[in-house]
Design a protein around this motif. Sequence first.
Motif, PDB file in Angstrom:
ATOM      1  N   LYS A 171       0.911  -1.138  -0.150  1.00  0.00           N
ATOM      2  CA  LYS A 171       0.017   0.145   0.191  1.00  0.00           C
ATOM      3  C   LYS A 171       0.791   1.163  -0.147  1.00  0.00           C
ATOM      4  CE  LYS A 171      -4.088  -1.660   2.265  1.00  0.00           C
ATOM      5  NZ  LYS A 171      -4.883  -1.540   3.185  1.00  0.00           N
ATOM      6  N   GLU A 172       0.461   2.356  -0.688  1.00  0.00           N
ATOM      7  CA  GLU A 172       0.971   3.521  -0.551  1.00  0.00           C
ATOM      8  C   GLU A 172       0.871   4.075   0.741  1.00  0.00           C
ATOM      9  OE1 GLU A 172       3.394   6.698  -2.413  1.00  0.00           O
ATOM     10  OE2 GLU A 172       2.807   4.649  -3.177  1.00  0.00           O
ATOM     11  N   LEU A 173       1.813   4.744   1.219  1.00  0.00           N
ATOM     12  CA  LEU A 173       1.772   5.607   2.414  1.00  0.00           C
ATOM     13  C   LEU A 173       0.938   6.543   2.247  1.00  0.00           C
ATOM     14  CD1 LEU A 173       5.165   5.180   4.157  1.00  0.00           C
ATOM     15  CD2 LEU A 173       3.099   3.967   4.774  1.00  0.00           C
ATOM     16  N   SER A 174       0.049   7.014   3.309  1.00  0.00           N
ATOM     17  CA  SER A 174      -0.732   8.167   3.022  1.00  0.00           C
ATOM     18  C   SER A 174       0.204   9.527   3.478  1.00  0.00           C
ATOM     19  CB  SER A 174      -1.809   8.175   4.107  1.00  0.00           C
ATOM     20  OG  SER A 174      -1.390   8.423   5.427  1.00  0.00           O
ATOM     21  N   ASN A 175      -0.035  10.429   2.952  1.00  0.00           N
ATOM     22  CA  ASN A 175       0.736  11.593   3.128  1.00  0.00           C
ATOM     23  C   ASN A 175       0.928  12.123   4.513  1.00  0.00           C
ATOM     24  OD1 ASN A 175       1.084  12.130   0.496  1.00  0.00           O
ATOM     25  ND2 ASN A 175      -0.591  13.501   0.204  1.00  0.00           N
ATOM     26  N   LEU A 176      -0.169  11.824   5.588  1.00  0.00           N
ATOM     27  CA  LEU A 176      -0.047  12.115   6.915  1.00  0.00           C
ATOM     28  C   LEU A 176       0.916  10.979   7.428  1.00  0.00           C
ATOM     29  CD1 LEU A 176      -1.113  13.597   9.255  1.00  0.00           C
ATOM     30  CD2 LEU A 176      -2.915  12.177   9.369  1.00  0.00           C
ATOM     31  N   GLU A 177       0.640   9.606   6.974  1.00  0.00           N
ATOM     32  CA  GLU A 177       1.734   8.704   7.670  1.00  0.00           C
ATOM     33  C   GLU A 177       3.195   9.209   7.315  1.00  0.00           C
ATOM     34  OE1 GLU A 177       2.894   5.427   9.849  1.00  0.00           O
ATOM     35  OE2 GLU A 177       1.015   6.395   9.648  1.00  0.00           O
ATOM     36  N   LYS A 178       3.463   9.787   6.104  1.00  0.00           N
ATOM     37  CA  LYS A 178       4.735  10.147   5.578  1.00  0.00           C
ATOM     38  C   LYS A 178       5.263  11.013   6.488  1.00  0.00           C
ATOM     39  CE  LYS A 178       4.528   9.040   0.844  1.00  0.00           C
ATOM     40  NZ  LYS A 178       4.109   9.494  -0.444  1.00  0.00           N
ATOM     41  N   ALA A 179       4.208  12.155   6.869  1.00  0.00           N
ATOM     42  CA  ALA A 179       4.715  13.276   7.673  1.00  0.00           C
ATOM     43  C   ALA A 179       4.875  12.884   9.275  1.00  0.00           C
ATOM     44  CB  ALA A 179       3.506  14.033   7.856  1.00  0.00           C
TER      45      ALA A 179
END
Length: 172
Positions: free
Chosen positions: A50-58
């Motif tokens: 799964k592609e990491l969500s932008n919030l998870e990347k932050a």
Amino acid sequence: MMKQTLFHLLLVLSIFNCVNGFLLAKSNPDVSAIYSFFNNKASTEEVVKKELSNLEKAWRYVDKPLISVGSKGITTKHGNSLRELLRAHTIVKVKFSSAEEFDENFKTLARYANDAGAPDGIEYLHSKKSSRIILFGMPGISEKIEAGSFPPKKFKKKKKRTKSKNVSLKPF
């Protein structure tokens, strides 16, 4: 006799487990990829990622909590520290001693930071109650996170400069 019966029972159960896993894998493609991976029939590329969500990347961009609030509670020093760290890092993780009243802890610490000179509108980005951590952000950072412009792309590390060899100059 008892050992042989137990052995046969375990053999039957393991065969049933393999057949059951195969049937489950046939009906669900995600389970199929995972099932084949664990049975060494697929490489890691075949497993659905799964592609990491932008919030998870932050969330992962910030390595560890930079402020820790103990059992004595939030003080004006914590607010001043949050103000300084938000100016330097844009987003900051804060760890609390208890997982209770996350919303109240956020409001109190944001108010203390505002009193210390931080801009109004410090944002509550994310929290993980299991680790008792809240991710604070500067005003307007949530829009940048949603748009994917924050966190910044990782820069390539510069090569270290090597010292030049000392060349001795001989006088004429």
